[in-house]
Design an enzyme around this catalytic site. Structure first.
Site, PDB file in Angstrom:
ATOM      1  N   GLU A   1     -30.287  26.718 -55.086  1.00  0.00           N
ATOM      2  CA  GLU A   1     -29.718  25.596 -54.330  1.00  0.00           C
ATOM      3  C   GLU A   1     -30.761  24.510 -54.103  1.00  0.00           C
ATOM      4  O   GLU A   1     -31.933  24.814 -53.869  1.00  0.00           O
ATOM      5  CB  GLU A   1     -29.192  26.101 -52.983  1.00  0.00           C
ATOM      6  CG  GLU A   1     -28.088  27.136 -53.133  1.00  0.00           C
ATOM      7  CD  GLU A   1     -27.558  27.634 -51.790  1.00  0.00           C
ATOM      8  OE1 GLU A   1     -27.971  27.112 -50.731  1.00  0.00           O
ATOM      9  OE2 GLU A   1     -26.721  28.555 -51.804  1.00  0.00           O
TER      10      GLU A   1
ATOM     11  N   ASP B   1     -24.814  34.781 -53.904  1.00  0.00           N
ATOM     12  CA  ASP B   1     -25.323  35.382 -52.662  1.00  0.00           C
ATOM     13  C   ASP B   1     -24.233  35.380 -51.591  1.00  0.00           C
ATOM     14  O   ASP B   1     -24.413  35.930 -50.507  1.00  0.00           O
ATOM     15  CB  ASP B   1     -26.626  34.716 -52.184  1.00  0.00           C
ATOM     16  CG  ASP B   1     -26.470  33.235 -51.892  1.00  0.00           C
ATOM     17  OD1 ASP B   1     -25.381  32.673 -52.142  1.00  0.00           O
ATOM     18  OD2 ASP B   1     -27.455  32.621 -51.414  1.00  0.00           O
TER      19      ASP B   1
ATOM     20  N   GLU C   1     -20.520  21.845 -54.602  1.00  0.00           N
ATOM     21  CA  GLU C   1     -19.703  22.547 -53.600  1.00  0.00           C
ATOM     22  C   GLU C   1     -19.328  21.610 -52.455  1.00  0.00           C
ATOM     23  O   GLU C   1     -20.201  20.965 -51.858  1.00  0.00           O
ATOM     24  CB  GLU C   1     -20.478  23.764 -53.067  1.00  0.00           C
ATOM     25  CG  GLU C   1     -19.683  24.542 -52.006  1.00  0.00           C
ATOM     26  CD  GLU C   1     -20.230  25.926 -51.700  1.00  0.00           C
ATOM     27  OE1 GLU C   1     -21.161  26.383 -52.393  1.00  0.00           O
ATOM     28  OE2 GLU C   1     -19.702  26.546 -50.759  1.00  0.00           O
TER      29      GLU C   1
HETATM   30  O1  KIV Z   1     -22.717  32.376 -53.668  1.00  0.00           O
HETATM   31  C1  KIV Z   1     -21.714  31.937 -54.237  1.00  0.00           C
HETATM   32  O2  KIV Z   1     -20.706  32.603 -54.440  1.00  0.00           O
HETATM   33  C2  KIV Z   1     -21.764  30.538 -54.691  1.00  0.00           C
HETATM   34  C3  KIV Z   1     -20.469  29.904 -55.088  1.00  0.00           C
HETATM   35  C4  KIV Z   1     -19.670  29.614 -53.897  1.00  0.00           C
HETATM   36  C5  KIV Z   1     -20.694  28.717 -55.940  1.00  0.00           C
HETATM   37  O3  KIV Z   1     -22.797  29.944 -54.691  1.00  0.00           O
END
Ligand code: KIV
Length: 275
Positions: A115, A44, A182
């Protein structure tokens, strides 16, 4: 060889590192697939790097489906993981399953990512029960930017570090096949990696993870104004693109493009017959 969630499990068992990059369109996905990267994440993050939003919160299911389907058309061997956008799963376990299903049916995702830790374990369980593999995401989870008070490294203090370790164990127990870590201190990411049986995929979490993920615009050096500390630039594509755009503009302006080799010929006697 086709990458699947089994590839991920086996890589961890064999101690082989996994690679993941984001992609949001057909042609970039095709190049990443041809380079042999294990997985593409339709993150996202597309809200920020493709659509120009300040954060990921405005990204919709329709955005994710549109980009995921484009990426799916470009790949053969890469595992396609698509992000569940903000408020597509937090609202209920039912919404989580329905929306994960849409990403698979309409976006051709082979797995979804969401998440959170303990608070989404029921959601993970239900999605996995529907035969959709789930990648979890802990640490700096950008959909919680307002709750965190900004984009900040997570898990530095004892309580926060213990919580992250507990959450990693919880998402594994709920059935996630992998977990993205992250912006977590390297030593904590390493401890988590050794404490669970599913692969950890790090971004700003150091070399101790089982794999790495980067946003492709960051690693190609497409933006000079936004370079995260953890993103190594493997090219300076932004500079090259700007130079190419400027050269094109100049050549069109001074008449050197198109040259004869860029044009199509015809029998010019035909022109004489035109009136
Ligand atoms: O949205 C994204 O690109 C992510 C990565 C940074 C892991 O969640």
């Amino acid at each position: 060889m086709k990458n699947t969630v089994v590839t991920f499990r086996e890589a961890k068992q064999k101690g082989e590192k996994l690679t993941m990059l984001t992609a949001y369109d057909y042609s970039t996905a095709k190049l990443i697939d041809e380079a042999g990267v294990n997985a593409i994440l339709v993150g996202d993050s597309l809200g920020m790097v493709m659509l120009g939003y300040e954060d990921t919160l405005s990204v919709t299911m329709e955005d994710m489906i549109h980009h995921s389907a484009a990426v799916a058309r470009g790949i053969k061997n890469t595992l396609l993981i698509t992000d569940m956008p903000f408020m597509s799963y937090q609202t209920s376990v039912y919404d989580a399953v329905v929306n994960a299903g849409r990403l698979v049916k309409e976006g051709r995702a082979q797995a979804v990512k969401l998440e959170g830790g303990m608070e989404v374990c029921d959601h993970i369980r239900a999605i996995v029960k529907a035969s959709i593999p789930v990648c979890a995401h802990l640490g700096l989870t950008p959909q919680s930017v307002n709750a965190f008070g900004g984009f900040k490294v997570q898990g530095k203090g004892e309580e926060a570090a213990q919580r992250l370790l507990d959450e990693a164990r919880a998402v594994e127990e709920a059935g996630a096949f992998a977990v993205v870590l992250e912006c977590v201190p390297q030593a904590l990411a390493e401890k988590i990696t050794k404490s669970i049986h599913i692969p950890t995929i790090g971004i700003g979490a150091g070399a101790g993870c089982d794999g790495q993920v980067l946003v492709y615009q960051d690693m190609l050096g497409m933006y000079s104004d936004m370079v995260p500390k953890f993103a190594k630039q493997y090219a300076q594509v932004g500079t090259q693109m700007k130079e190419a755009f400027a050269a094109y503009r100049k050549e069109v302006a001074d008449g050197t493009f198109p040259a004869p080799e860029h044009t199509f010929k015809m029998d010019e006697t035909i022109l004489d017959k035109l009136y």
